[in-house]
Design a protein around this motif. Structure first.
Motif, short mmCIF file in Angstrom:
data_model
loop_
_atom_site.label_atom_id
_atom_site.label_comp_id
_atom_site.label_asym_id
_atom_site.label_seq_id
_atom_site.Cartn_x
_atom_site.Cartn_y
_atom_site.Cartn_z
N ARG B 40 0.85 -1.19 0.00
CA ARG B 40 0.00 0.00 0.00
C ARG B 40 0.88 1.24 0.00
NH1 ARG B 40 -3.76 -2.04 4.92
NH2 ARG B 40 -5.56 -2.82 3.76
N PRO B 43 2.01 7.26 3.66
CA PRO B 43 1.97 8.72 3.86
C PRO B 43 3.38 9.29 3.80
CG PRO B 43 0.69 7.58 5.55
CD PRO B 43 1.48 6.53 4.80
N GLY B 44 3.47 10.58 3.55
CA GLY B 44 4.74 11.24 3.27
C GLY B 44 5.90 10.90 4.17
N SER B 45 5.74 11.03 5.48
CA SER B 45 6.90 10.86 6.35
C SER B 45 7.00 9.45 6.92
CB SER B 45 6.85 11.88 7.49
OG SER B 45 5.62 11.77 8.18
N ARG B 47 8.06 5.75 7.57
CA ARG B 47 9.34 5.08 7.35
C ARG B 47 9.19 3.57 7.28
NH1 ARG B 47 10.15 8.78 5.37
NH2 ARG B 47 11.39 10.61 5.87
N VAL B 48 7.95 3.11 7.28
CA VAL B 48 7.70 1.67 7.18
C VAL B 48 6.59 1.43 6.17
CG1 VAL B 48 8.41 1.12 9.55
CG2 VAL B 48 6.02 1.74 9.08
N ALA B 49 6.59 0.22 5.61
CA ALA B 49 5.52 -0.20 4.71
C ALA B 49 5.33 -1.69 4.91
CB ALA B 49 5.88 0.11 3.26
N ALA B 50 4.17 -2.18 4.50
CA ALA B 50 3.89 -3.60 4.64
C ALA B 50 3.80 -4.24 3.26
CB ALA B 50 2.59 -3.81 5.40
N ARG B 75 15.64 -2.90 5.79
CA ARG B 75 15.41 -4.29 6.17
C ARG B 75 14.02 -4.72 5.72
NH1 ARG B 75 17.44 -2.47 10.65
NH2 ARG B 75 15.39 -2.25 11.55
N GLU B 77 11.45 -7.77 6.93
CA GLU B 77 11.29 -8.86 7.90
C GLU B 77 9.87 -9.42 7.83
OE1 GLU B 77 12.15 -7.19 11.73
OE2 GLU B 77 14.31 -7.04 11.34
N MET B 115 7.43 -6.69 6.57
CA MET B 115 7.62 -5.33 7.06
C MET B 115 8.85 -4.73 6.37
SD MET B 115 6.62 -3.27 9.70
CE MET B 115 7.32 -2.04 10.82
N ILE B 150 -3.43 3.85 -0.32
CA ILE B 150 -3.57 3.70 1.14
C ILE B 150 -4.95 3.11 1.44
CG2 ILE B 150 -3.79 4.96 3.33
CD1 ILE B 150 -1.83 7.01 2.27
#
Lengths: 210, 171
Positions: B40, B43-45, B47-50, B75, B77, B115, B150
């Motif tokens: 997905r 948002p702008g800031s 620092r993680v995505a799935a 990374r 994980e 992650m 999103i």
């Protein structure tokens, strides 16, 4: 007793059990980060004491207190921006529900409170919130200010170290729906469908006594 | 050992391909079938995505998804998300995710997912994110994650219980 009354009693009983259960769930086994203490709520009548005074700073840089939110119903949600799913999804869903509510959406305020003030500065939140309805407030504060609002809402959060020296946060992920006087009325759960969420939002907005 | 079914795609993906497959996309690695990796937008800031996908093991031996790498993240994980009493918890699966013979495992919102940590730029809808997934037996497998908007729902057949009203954009 007529069948209808039985139904009513059953419903009220279920509601009472539900509220007590929620109160215990939100308070019992959930350590508040930073304090290490456990909050035990004993509910004797009515809704558990959820909500209270707080003082935080919005992503726009304004000081926001509970008094600023009162006067209209409001929704409070705890999360953090290093959250891969629940937090952006909840903010996205609130954005969608606000579209669906149309003009009614102006009768409720939503506040997203970070439980990770260390990383979620005002600037980080300001950029993050550009992806969502601009009426949603993102709130941060000092660690003590965040701990105080979480305690008031019986919300839990906990820092969990991860590989590579980073960390993630466990946190209460419901949206607390409060009436215009700041009293807890119901909550929206991440797993609920759109119609259930809308029904709850319309109900709390209708209770505004417009 | 590893067999790369779609070589050279990762390089192309770095150019952020604007054409995405019409429906799902599959990869094969030995007896493993990796179905429709997707993610997905962030948002702008953030620092993680799935990352999500289905993995089917058509072989006779169990395998394990151990994690991965991506040029867009420091990374990658395997994590498990759970919600109990209204509290969301997330934990790395240190031993990886087992896929038993004949079994299909779905990584999906609200459950086990990949992650992407410390992403170097936001994931944007309609882009594709290259990653190499690492399996204990099948080895490394290069795949592309389709980035949906999103809040996008899992592809048909997935069950999330949220955001059903917003189907993923199918170009």
């Amino acid at each position: 007793m007529r069948p209808l009354r039985v139904v009513q009693f059953t419903l009220w009983g279920a509601a009472a059990v539900g509220l007590v259960g929620l109160g215990l769930a939100l308070s019992g086994a959930l350590p508040i980060a930073g304090s290490g203490q456990r909050v035990v709520t004993t509910t004797t009548a009515g809704a558990p004491q959820i909500g209270g005074s707080f003082r935080l700073t919005s992503h726009a840089g304004a000081v926001v207190t509970d008094r600023d939110l009162k006067g209209k119903p409001f929704g409070v949600f705890f999360g953090f921006t290093h959250c891969p799913e629940v937090c952006p999804t909840t903010l996205f869903e609130l954005t969608e529900r606000m579209k669906e509510l149309g003009p009614l959406a102006d009768k409720i305020t939503f506040a997203f409170v970070t439980v990770d003030p260390e990383r979620d500065t005002r600037e980080v939140l300001a950029e993050y919130m550009q992806a969502f309805d601009p009426r949603i407030l993102a709130l941060t504060g000092t660690p003590d200010e965040v701990a105080a609002v979480a305690k008031a809402y019986k919300a839990s959060y906990r820092k969990v170290p991860t590989e590579g020296g980073g960390y993630t946060m466990d946190h209460t992920a419901i949206v607390y729906l409060m009436d215009k006087d700041g009293r807890f009325t119901s909550s929206i759960d991440y797993h609920e469908n759109k119609d259930t969420q809308l029904t709850k939002l319309r109900r709390v907005v209708a209770g505004a006594g417009t | 050992m590893p067999s790369f079914i779609r070589p050279a795609l990762a390089g192309a993906a770095l150019l952020a391909a604007t054409i995405t497959p019409a429906s799902s996309h599959d990869y094969k690695a030995g007896p493993l079938v990796l179905n429709h990796p997707w993610s997905r937008a962030t948002p702008g800031s953030a620092r993680v995505a799935a990352g999500y996908l289905k993995i089917t093991n058509t072989g006779a031996q169990p395998d394990r998804l151990l994690g991965g790498t991506s040029p867009l993240a420091v990374r990658v994980e395997v994590h498990e998300m759970s919600t109990a009493d209204g509290v969301m918890r997330m934990r790395p699966l240190d031993a990886g995710l087992e896929i038993k013979p004949g079994e299909t495992v779905e990584l999906k919102p609200g459950a086990i997912h990949l992650m992407f940590e410390q992403i170097v730029e936001p994931f944007r809808a309609k882009n594709r994110v290259p990653a190499t997934l690492t399996f204990e037996r099948a080895g490394p497998v290069e795949v592309l994650f389709n980035v949906e908007p999103i809040g996008a729902s899992p592809p048909a057949g997935g069950h999330e219980g949220a955001a059903h009203d917003t189907p993923g954009r199918a170009p």
